[in-house]
Scaffold this active site. Structure first.
Site, PDB file in Angstrom:
ATOM      1  N   GLY A 169     -14.778  -3.032  30.131  1.00  0.00           N
ATOM      2  CA  GLY A 169     -13.524  -2.784  29.421  1.00  0.00           C
ATOM      3  C   GLY A 169     -13.131  -3.946  28.531  1.00  0.00           C
ATOM      4  CG  ASP A 225     -19.681   1.650  21.577  1.00  0.00           C
ATOM      5  OD1 ASP A 225     -19.737   1.264  20.401  1.00  0.00           O
ATOM      6  OD2 ASP A 225     -18.752   1.340  22.351  1.00  0.00           O
TER       7      ASP A 225
HETATM    8  N1  LIG Z   1     -20.910  -0.674  35.594  1.00  0.00           N
HETATM    9  C1  LIG Z   1     -19.960   0.267  35.588  1.00  0.00           C
HETATM   10  N2  LIG Z   1     -19.656   0.965  36.707  1.00  0.00           N
HETATM   11  C2  LIG Z   1     -18.726   1.940  36.688  1.00  0.00           C
HETATM   12  N3  LIG Z   1     -17.992   2.287  35.615  1.00  0.00           N
HETATM   13  C3  LIG Z   1     -18.249   1.622  34.494  1.00  0.00           C
HETATM   14  C4  LIG Z   1     -19.224   0.589  34.411  1.00  0.00           C
HETATM   15  N4  LIG Z   1     -19.233   0.102  33.160  1.00  0.00           N
HETATM   16  C5  LIG Z   1     -18.290   0.811  32.486  1.00  0.00           C
HETATM   17  N5  LIG Z   1     -17.697   1.716  33.273  1.00  0.00           N
HETATM   18  C6  LIG Z   1     -16.629   2.665  32.889  1.00  0.00           C
HETATM   19  O1  LIG Z   1     -16.300   2.412  31.539  1.00  0.00           O
HETATM   20  C7  LIG Z   1     -14.940   1.955  31.417  1.00  0.00           C
HETATM   21  C8  LIG Z   1     -14.855   0.857  30.368  1.00  0.00           C
HETATM   22  O2  LIG Z   1     -15.106   1.435  29.138  1.00  0.00           O
HETATM   23  P1  LIG Z   1     -14.287   1.096  27.851  1.00  0.00           P
HETATM   24  O3  LIG Z   1     -12.807   1.140  28.093  1.00  0.00           O
HETATM   25  O4  LIG Z   1     -14.838   1.959  26.805  1.00  0.00           O
HETATM   26  O5  LIG Z   1     -14.659  -0.446  27.557  1.00  0.00           O
HETATM   27  P2  LIG Z   1     -16.076  -1.071  27.119  1.00  0.00           P
HETATM   28  O6  LIG Z   1     -16.987   0.051  26.837  1.00  0.00           O
HETATM   29  O7  LIG Z   1     -15.751  -1.863  25.909  1.00  0.00           O
HETATM   30  O8  LIG Z   1     -16.498  -1.969  28.229  1.00  0.00           O
HETATM   31  C9  LIG Z   1     -14.572   1.452  32.796  1.00  0.00           C
HETATM   32  O9  LIG Z   1     -13.170   1.576  32.983  1.00  0.00           O
HETATM   33  C10 LIG Z   1     -15.354   2.401  33.708  1.00  0.00           C
HETATM   34  O10 LIG Z   1     -14.684   3.616  33.893  1.00  0.00           O
HETATM   35  C1  LIG Z   2     -13.311   1.719  18.903  1.00  0.00           C
HETATM   36  C2  LIG Z   2     -14.725   2.256  18.888  1.00  0.00           C
HETATM   37  O1  LIG Z   2     -15.166   2.279  17.520  1.00  0.00           O
HETATM   38  C3  LIG Z   2     -15.670   1.342  19.677  1.00  0.00           C
HETATM   39  C4  LIG Z   2     -15.251   1.176  21.104  1.00  0.00           C
HETATM   40  O2  LIG Z   2     -16.057   0.223  21.760  1.00  0.00           O
HETATM   41  P1  LIG Z   2     -15.688  -0.314  23.218  1.00  0.00           P
HETATM   42  O3  LIG Z   2     -15.642   0.840  24.156  1.00  0.00           O
HETATM   43  O4  LIG Z   2     -14.364  -0.994  23.128  1.00  0.00           O
HETATM   44  O5  LIG Z   2     -16.801  -1.271  23.573  1.00  0.00           O
HETATM   45  C5  LIG Z   2     -14.751   3.669  19.443  1.00  0.00           C
HETATM   46  C6  LIG Z   2     -15.982   4.509  19.103  1.00  0.00           C
HETATM   47  O6  LIG Z   2     -16.604   4.287  18.057  1.00  0.00           O
HETATM   48  O7  LIG Z   2     -16.280   5.407  19.878  1.00  0.00           O
HETATM   49 MG   LIG Z   3     -16.577   1.823  25.717  1.00  0.00          MG
END
Ligand SMILES: Nc1ncnc2c1ncn2[C@@H]1O[C@H](COP(=O)(O)OP(=O)(O)O)[C@@H](O)[C@H]1O
Ligand SMILES: C[C@@](O)(CCOP(=O)(O)O)CC(=O)O
Ligand SMILES: [Mg+2]
Length: 387
Positions: A142, A207
């Site tokens: 996250g 992504d």
């Molecule tokens: N290793 C993991 N185990 C379980 N859930 C995960 C894991 N990595 C990511 N997630 C899920 O993805 C979410 C984070 O995604 P997001 O908000 O898109 O942030 P980012 O993709 O930038 O890390 C977490 O809240 C969880 O639900």
């Molecule tokens: C904001 C966005 O452009 C990227 C999101 O990346 P992240 O889940 O914050 O790592 C959303 C998307 O392209 O799906």
């Molecule tokens: Mg994400």
């Protein structure tokens, strides 16, 4: 047999959020991975149907769903490995019911989106067969480095391999890890996108694409172009440690776009031009110091402009602004990466910048409670290993 699949996180050099609204964006894989291991299990020793288990090693949490309960909630699922389909509202409601009995600590409630994506991917690809998945990750979760996509890509890779729907095509040069062929990667990517939709709401697909295929890519409306960066792009990453949620930030930008459609269309259009220009600058070959500096100055200016437009979208944060101000004192340009609202910030580190300057800036950033690290940019995508 155990299958292990690892998928990288990513940085977005330009175009986050705007890419969801049809603009181009540029992203690159980084050398931090999420690894999903999967072992199919025999039916329960007591003659029962066994269970689907998930062990999230980093958070020390394990989850288990008896196959009989999964079948009762979802019916006869599975057998769809070769034909990715979205999670229907009914399936999502059934998956939510399966989460009800699980003990998810309040402080980690954000995991439920990941658990839902897991249950959907597992049951769609393998049906209600008993098995155990173990997940570990180098990525902050996250924080804008695409942990959600790396989770969905590595899990889809492991599940599809276990289902026999994809096969290894060759070595990666690394003895342990092997690569998939293009069509198999395409299938993994489509499944991972369905999982990402459960976590993000309305993802662009950038992504999961960069995590699957690796390298540096330009992405626009689902079309992917591989960028050949002949000179390395070096980035310092600062994790502000301010937690945020991509789904909520995406919804915020979309709401702003519906309140101010013309103004936001211009913002997205400007971001599109920045991403297009940045992708051609990345491909420029620079052979002498002047050319290297010129190329990096252009990259820096484009990143600075993109950051301004991300502020317009309402996704910056006081912690991000602190990073921008701090790095600017050392004449270094930064921009948020990923969804913003906290999370990670990229700082372009010019080839000719003194090592001491980079150390000083990192020390000052860390004095604010942030965490700095360097990553390799543009490496491999999904890899698999069978033991
Ligand atoms: N290793 C993991 N185990 C379980 N859930 C995960 C894991 N990595 C990511 N997630 C899920 O993805 C979410 C984070 O995604 P997001 O908000 O898109 O942030 P980012 O993709 O930038 O890390 C977490 O809240 C969880 O639900
Ligand atoms: C904001 C966005 O452009 C990227 C999101 O990346 P992240 O889940 O914050 O790592 C959303 C998307 O392209 O799906
Ligand atoms: Mg994400």
């Amino acid at each position: 047999m155990e299958v292990r699949a690892r998928a990288p996180g990513k940085i977005i050099l330009a175009g986050e959020h705007a890419v969801v609204h049809g603009s181009a964006a540029v992203a690159a894989a980084i050398d931090l991975y999420t690894t999903s291991s999967l072992r199919l299990l025999p039916a329960g020793e007591d003659g029962g149907a066994g269970a689907v288990e998930l062990d999230l090693r980093d958070s020390g949490l394990t989850f288990s769903w008896p196959c009989s309960r999964v079948r009762a909630a979802l019916g006869e699922v599975g057998g769809k490995a070769g034909a990715p389909t979205p999670c229907s509202p009914d399936e999502l409601a059934a998956v939510a019911k399966l989460l009800e009995g699980q003990e998810i600590p309040e402080a980690k409630i954000w995991l439920s989106a990941g658990l839902s994506a897991f249950l959907f991917l597992y049951t769609s690809i393998l049906g209600c067969r008993p098995g155990k998945a173990v997940v570990t990750s180098d990525l902050p979760i996250g924080a804008g480095l695409g942990s959600s996509a790396a989770f969905c890509v590595s899990m889809s890779g492991a599940l599809l391999t276990a289902a026999g729907a994809v096969g290894v095509a060759g070595g990666s040069g690394d003895e342990e890890w092997e690569l998939f062929g293009k069509d198999d990667l395409e299938l993994v990517n489509q499944w991972a996108f369905q999982g990402e939709k459960i976590i993000h709401g309305k993802p662009s697909g950038i992504d999961n694409s960069v995590s699957t295929f690796g390298s540096m890519i330009k992405f626009k409306k689902g079309e992917l172009t591989n960028l050949k960066s002949r000179n390395p792009v070096k980035m310092l990453i600062t994790d502000t440690r301010v937690g945020r949620n991509t789904k909520a930030l995406l919804a915020g930008v979309s709401e702003r776009a519906s309140r101010h459609p013309d103004a936001m269309a211009s913002v997205f259009n400007a971001v599109n031009s920045i991403s297009e220009e940045l992708s051609s600058v990345v491909e420029l070959a620079a052979e002498d110091e002047i050319a290297i500096t010129t190329r990096e100055d252009k990259l820096a200016e484009l990143m600075e402009m993109n950051q301004g437009l991300l502020q317009c979208m309402g996704v910056s944060h006081s912690s991000i602004e602190t990073v921008l101000r701090t790095t600017l004192k050392y004449s270094l340009v930064s921009k948020l990466t990923g969804a913003g609202g906290g999370g990670c910030v990229l700082t372009l580190t010019p080839t000719l910048s003194a090592h001491t300057v980079l150390e000083k800036v990192a020390t000052e950033l860390e004095s604010h409670g942030f965490r700095c690290f360097k990553v390799e940019v543009g490496g491999r995508g999904l890899q698999v290993c069978r033991a």
